[in-house]
Design an enzyme around this catalytic site. Structure first.
Site, PDB file in Angstrom:
ATOM      1  N   HIS A 135     -21.759   8.563 -29.763  1.00 44.73           N
ATOM      2  CA  HIS A 135     -20.307   8.499 -29.942  1.00 44.73           C
ATOM      3  C   HIS A 135     -19.655   9.520 -29.009  1.00 44.73           C
ATOM      4  O   HIS A 135     -20.295  10.493 -28.589  1.00 44.73           O
ATOM      5  CB  HIS A 135     -19.935   8.807 -31.385  1.00 44.73           C
ATOM      6  N   GLU A 163     -17.579  11.925 -29.503  1.00 43.96           N
ATOM      7  CA  GLU A 163     -17.596  13.300 -29.997  1.00 43.96           C
ATOM      8  C   GLU A 163     -18.955  13.951 -29.799  1.00 43.96           C
ATOM      9  O   GLU A 163     -19.055  15.109 -29.381  1.00 43.96           O
ATOM     10  CB  GLU A 163     -17.264  13.350 -31.501  1.00 43.96           C
ATOM     11  N   CYS A 175     -16.214   9.610 -37.629  1.00 47.92           N
ATOM     12  CA  CYS A 175     -17.030   9.038 -38.703  1.00 47.92           C
ATOM     13  C   CYS A 175     -17.812  10.154 -39.383  1.00 47.92           C
ATOM     14  O   CYS A 175     -17.769  11.311 -38.954  1.00 47.92           O
ATOM     15  CB  CYS A 175     -17.991   7.990 -38.122  1.00 47.92           C
ATOM     16  N   CYS A 233     -20.309  12.048 -37.015  1.00 51.99           N
ATOM     17  CA  CYS A 233     -19.656  12.974 -36.092  1.00 51.99           C
ATOM     18  C   CYS A 233     -19.056  14.164 -36.828  1.00 51.99           C
ATOM     19  O   CYS A 233     -19.149  15.301 -36.361  1.00 51.99           O
ATOM     20  CB  CYS A 233     -18.599  12.244 -35.277  1.00 51.99           C
TER      21      CYS A 233
END
Length: 175
Positions: A74, A76, A104, A107
């Site tokens: 992701h 992040e 999410c 993360c």
């Protein structure tokens, strides 16, 4: 289960308007939006992230789980990995993270482990958001680190980017 064996209740999060974003927050979110466009350009869901320390961008990232065959790739996570490599430490104390979409749970957990000072996100995520939309991991009193969280910075731009991407996909224009 006896009352003493139950975990303590999660604190309630007051329903208050988020503080107004600063020009700096907006500028950093604009950089995260640029990263999101990079994700879109390679067929990924357009989410971008920027890590800032002492007012300076030290790392960026954009979604790449599809192309990298990595469910953890992701935006992040990629930005935090780059920042950690640069600083030579997985603890990102004093760092702020800007991301175009509400993080999410994965993360958010990584941000807590990294000791991110402040998380600023654009669009809320009603399906997987872990900053209050579905759950609020940052408000969980039983966890040992609590980042400051601010949502809604350039939310319309961030949300529109995602909406356009998925509309194109539905029309058959995506990968």
């Amino acid at each position: 289960m006896p009352a003493m064996d139950r975990p303590p209740a999660s604190p309630t999060v007051p329903d208050v308007a988020p503080p107004a974003s600063t020009e700096f927050d907006q500028a950093m979110m604009a950089l995260a939006i640029e990263q999101a466009h990079r994700a879109w350009a390679v067929g990924e869901v357009p989410v971008g992230a920027v890590v800032v320390r002492d007012g300076q961008v030290i790392a960026t990232g954009f979604n790449q789980p599809i192309g990298s065959h990595d469910p953890t790739a992701h935006a992040e996570i990629r930005a935090m990995r780059a920042a950690s490599e640069l600083l030579g430490n997985y603890r990102l104390v004093g760092c702020d993270l800007y991301v175009t979409l509400e993080p999410c749970a994965m993360c958010a957990g990584a941000m807590m482990h990294a000791r991110i000072r402040r998380v600023v996100f654009g669009a809320s995520d009603p399906k997987t958001g872990a900053c209050g939309s579905v759950v609020n991991l940052f408000a969980e009193a039983r966890l040992n680190h609590h980042s400051e969280v601010q949502g809604g910075v350039l939310a319309e731009r961030c949300g529109a980017l995602l909406s356009q991407f998925f509309a194109e996909r539905r029309r058959g224009g995506g990968r």
